[in-house]
Design a protein around this motif. Structure first.
Motif, short mmCIF file in Angstrom:
data_model
loop_
_atom_site.label_atom_id
_atom_site.label_comp_id
_atom_site.label_asym_id
_atom_site.label_seq_id
_atom_site.Cartn_x
_atom_site.Cartn_y
_atom_site.Cartn_z
N GLY A 195 77.94 13.02 64.23
CA GLY A 195 78.47 12.21 65.32
C GLY A 195 77.55 11.13 65.84
N THR A 242 78.94 6.00 64.62
CA THR A 242 80.37 5.77 64.80
C THR A 242 80.74 4.39 64.27
OG1 THR A 242 80.07 4.89 67.04
CG2 THR A 242 80.54 7.26 66.84
N GLY A 250 85.81 6.44 63.92
CA GLY A 250 85.42 7.54 63.05
C GLY A 250 83.93 7.78 63.22
N SER A 251 83.46 8.93 62.73
CA SER A 251 82.04 9.23 62.85
C SER A 251 81.55 10.04 61.67
CB SER A 251 81.76 10.00 64.14
OG SER A 251 82.34 11.28 64.09
N LEU A 292 90.53 2.41 66.22
CA LEU A 292 90.36 3.75 65.67
C LEU A 292 88.86 3.97 65.47
CD1 LEU A 292 93.16 3.49 62.99
CD2 LEU A 292 93.25 4.87 65.08
N THR A 333 94.74 10.54 59.77
CA THR A 333 94.66 9.19 60.34
C THR A 333 95.35 8.16 59.45
OG1 THR A 333 92.59 9.69 61.49
CG2 THR A 333 93.09 7.36 61.12
N ARG A 368 86.78 8.72 55.07
CA ARG A 368 86.58 10.14 55.39
C ARG A 368 85.89 10.35 56.74
NH1 ARG A 368 87.44 13.78 51.02
NH2 ARG A 368 87.76 12.70 49.05
N HIS A 390 79.12 13.24 60.13
CA HIS A 390 79.22 14.67 60.41
C HIS A 390 78.58 15.06 61.73
CE1 HIS A 390 78.49 19.02 59.86
NE2 HIS A 390 79.69 18.96 59.31
N PHE A 437 87.14 9.46 59.48
CA PHE A 437 88.21 9.57 60.46
C PHE A 437 88.92 10.92 60.32
CE2 PHE A 437 87.14 5.26 59.71
CZ PHE A 437 87.21 4.67 60.95
N GLU A 438 89.55 11.34 61.39
CA GLU A 438 90.23 12.64 61.41
C GLU A 438 91.29 12.73 60.32
OE1 GLU A 438 89.57 15.40 63.29
OE2 GLU A 438 87.81 14.26 63.87
N PRO A 439 91.46 13.92 59.72
CA PRO A 439 92.51 14.09 58.73
C PRO A 439 93.86 13.65 59.31
CG PRO A 439 91.10 16.03 58.79
CD PRO A 439 90.70 15.15 59.96
#
Length: 121
Positions: free
Chosen positions: A14, A17, A9-10, A7, A105, A99, A12, A101-103
């Motif tokens: 980007g 990561t 995440g990034s 998985l 997740t 936070r 704000h 990661f995409e909502p």
């Protein structure tokens, strides 16, 4: 690793990561002043399980005596991405900001409430 791979995440913007190998055992919501002000929600892995890329700077709490961790943040957008111990790697435990990661997740992952405001400085 999850069935589809790690998985990722990034921050704000980007530019930073973090790849984690699998869902965490739990997500920690801490109410200490730093977590409250930065919005940090912790998930924990050893350093050899994480792939972190991007330009970072760090912040070590001035009110911790002795200091033992450094908050890492994106050098460009300032989002807190993770923390690392102030010891030499490898690290048994590092905190990653859930936070990133995409909502959704971590839907279904237990949440652990921690009363960090009660810890001595």
């Amino acid at each position: 690793m999850t069935e589809s791979g790690p998985l990722v995440g990034s921050c704000h913007c980007g530019r930073v990561t973090i790849a984690i190998p699998a869902l965490p055992d739990h997500v920690t919501h801490c109410n200490c002043s730093l977590c409250s002000k930065t919005g940090f929600q912790g998930i924990y892995y050893s350093s050899d399980e994480l792939v972190i890329e991007g330009e970072l700077d760090n912040y070590v709490r001035a009110d911790s005596n002795p200091a033992y961790i450094a908050q890492q943040r994106c050098r460009h957008c300032g989002i807190v991405t993770h923390w690392v111990p102030l010891t030499d790697p490898p690290h048994k435990r590092m905190g990653v900001n859930a936070r990133l990661f995409e909502p959704g997740t971590f839907d279904g992952v237990p949440v652990k409430q921690v009363d960090g405001r009660s810890w001595p400085a």
